[in-house]
Design a protein around this motif. Structure first.
Motif, short mmCIF file in Angstrom:
data_model
loop_
_atom_site.label_atom_id
_atom_site.label_comp_id
_atom_site.label_asym_id
_atom_site.label_seq_id
_atom_site.Cartn_x
_atom_site.Cartn_y
_atom_site.Cartn_z
N ALA A 1 0.31 13.15 -6.89
CA ALA A 1 -0.47 11.79 -6.52
C ALA A 1 -1.18 11.40 -7.68
O ALA A 1 -1.53 10.24 -7.51
N VAL A 2 -1.72 12.13 -8.47
CA VAL A 2 -2.50 11.50 -9.81
C VAL A 2 -1.46 10.62 -10.43
O VAL A 2 -1.82 9.39 -10.89
N LEU A 3 -0.35 10.96 -10.76
CA LEU A 3 0.82 10.38 -11.55
C LEU A 3 0.96 8.96 -10.63
O LEU A 3 1.00 7.77 -11.54
N THR A 4 1.18 8.81 -9.57
CA THR A 4 1.50 7.74 -8.86
C THR A 4 0.16 6.91 -8.81
O THR A 4 0.69 5.63 -8.81
N GLU A 5 -0.97 7.37 -8.45
CA GLU A 5 -1.93 6.34 -8.39
C GLU A 5 -2.23 5.70 -9.93
O GLU A 5 -2.34 4.33 -10.14
N LYS A 6 -1.86 6.56 -11.07
CA LYS A 6 -1.94 5.79 -12.32
C LYS A 6 -0.93 4.70 -12.51
O LYS A 6 -1.05 3.93 -13.20
N TYR A 7 0.40 4.95 -12.40
CA TYR A 7 1.43 4.34 -12.27
C TYR A 7 1.00 2.82 -11.69
O TYR A 7 1.30 1.87 -12.12
N LEU A 8 0.58 3.03 -10.33
CA LEU A 8 0.32 1.65 -9.68
C LEU A 8 -0.64 0.82 -10.60
O LEU A 8 -0.49 -0.25 -10.53
N LYS A 9 -1.80 1.60 -10.71
CA LYS A 9 -2.71 0.74 -11.49
C LYS A 9 -2.34 0.05 -12.64
O LYS A 9 -2.52 -1.14 -12.97
N GLU A 10 -1.38 0.92 -13.33
CA GLU A 10 -0.96 0.25 -14.90
C GLU A 10 0.10 -0.75 -14.53
O GLU A 10 0.28 -1.69 -15.29
N ASN A 11 1.05 -0.59 -13.28
CA ASN A 11 2.29 -1.60 -13.18
C ASN A 11 2.22 -2.51 -12.08
O ASN A 11 3.02 -3.37 -11.88
N CYS A 12 1.46 -1.91 -11.17
CA CYS A 12 1.46 -3.06 -9.95
C CYS A 12 0.17 -3.00 -9.38
O CYS A 12 -0.45 -2.50 -8.61
N PHE B 1 -3.36 5.31 -1.41
CA PHE B 1 -4.18 6.06 -0.57
C PHE B 1 -3.56 7.52 -0.50
O PHE B 1 -2.62 7.66 -0.52
N THR B 2 -4.56 8.31 -0.64
CA THR B 2 -4.04 9.79 -0.08
C THR B 2 -5.21 10.57 0.17
O THR B 2 -6.55 9.90 0.25
N GLU B 3 -5.20 11.54 0.97
CA GLU B 3 -6.46 12.30 1.34
C GLU B 3 -6.03 13.87 1.36
O GLU B 3 -4.95 14.33 1.05
N THR C 1 1.01 -1.13 0.01
CA THR C 1 -0.16 0.06 0.06
C THR C 1 0.72 1.30 0.04
O THR C 1 1.77 1.44 0.86
N VAL C 2 0.67 2.07 -1.07
CA VAL C 2 1.27 3.35 -1.23
C VAL C 2 0.67 4.47 -0.58
O VAL C 2 -0.50 4.58 -1.22
N VAL C 3 0.93 5.27 0.20
CA VAL C 3 0.39 6.55 0.69
C VAL C 3 1.23 7.78 0.15
O VAL C 3 2.32 7.96 0.35
N TYR C 4 0.32 8.57 -0.39
CA TYR C 4 0.90 10.00 -1.00
C TYR C 4 0.49 10.96 0.09
O TYR C 4 -0.51 11.11 0.38
N ILE C 5 1.62 11.64 0.67
CA ILE C 5 1.35 12.73 1.49
C ILE C 5 1.69 13.95 0.85
O ILE C 5 2.75 14.48 0.59
N HIS C 6 0.83 15.01 0.52
CA HIS C 6 1.02 16.13 -0.33
C HIS C 6 1.69 17.08 0.51
O HIS C 6 1.60 17.05 1.81
N GLY C 7 2.11 18.15 -0.06
CA GLY C 7 2.62 19.38 0.52
C GLY C 7 1.77 20.62 0.88
O GLY C 7 0.59 20.53 0.97
#
Length: 197
Positions: free
Chosen positions: A21-32, A38-40, A5-11
């Motif tokens: 955050a959007v790029l990370t979610e997309k990469y995980l969906k396509e490659n992992c 998760f993020t909020e 589970t990868v959590v993105y913590i914004h600034g």
């Protein structure tokens, strides 16, 4: 088996729909596809943001998830805190390692452009961040550092010196605070975060 589970913590002045955050979610969906993301929209004030990040990570770990973090800017500061507290890996993207040094220049009212929430940076806000800084002792073997020397917001040399013994150090000439090559670095970032101990 624990679920990756990868959590993105914004600034600061950012949010859950930020570009990284959007790029990370997309990469995980396509490659992992076996990993969750998760993020909020974390609060804008430091104690509330720290508590919200802490609550999310604590909940995910209680669900027997294998959590790793990506923290950008002020999110990098919180990621250093959480990496130590929970003994998890974290990738720090142009992290703000000493935020209390920058905040006097930010005193006054702000509006978060992602959420529309209005808030104010006060002297109390800065004191709270200083206290949180006592919790931000790096666990170098768990950290990956990604820096742009051209960061116009933060002192890249200061961050590089502070985190020089991180397990992975990636420093680029030029660039800016947004870390433009983030998408290109995602394969390496995710590989580091999901590496089995």
């Amino acid at each position: 088996m624990s679920k990756d589970t990868v959590v993105y913590i914004h600034g600061f002045l950012s949010g859950a729909k930020s570009e990284k955050a959007v790029l990370t979610e997309k990469y995980l969906k396509e490659n992992c596809p076996g990993a969750d993301f998760f993020t909020e929209n974390f609060p804008n004030t430091p104690k509330e943001a720290y508590d919200a990040v802490d609550a999310l990570i604590g909940r995910l770990i209680a669900e027997d998830r294998r959590v790793a973090l990506i923290g950008s800017s002020m999110g990098g500061f919180y990621s250093i805190c959480m990496s130590r507290k929970y003994n998890v890996r974290a990738a720090l993207i142009n992290p703000c390692v000493f935020p209390w040094k920058l905040m006097p220049a930010m005193l006054g009212p702000h509006v978060n452009p992602y959420t529309g929430v209005k808030f104010e940076v006060t002297e109390e806000y800065i004191e709270t961040v200083k206290k949180l800084g006592e919790l931000a002792e790096p666990r170098p073997e768990k950290l990956a550092l990604y820096l742009c020397r051209g960061d116009e917001v933060l002192n890249a040399a200061e961050s590089a010196a502070y985190l020089s013994n991180a397990a992975l150090v990636h420093i680029e000439d030029g660039g800016n605070h947004r870390f433009p090559s983030f998408a290109a670095c995602l394969p390496e970032i995710i590989s580091f975060l999901l590496k089995k101990e």
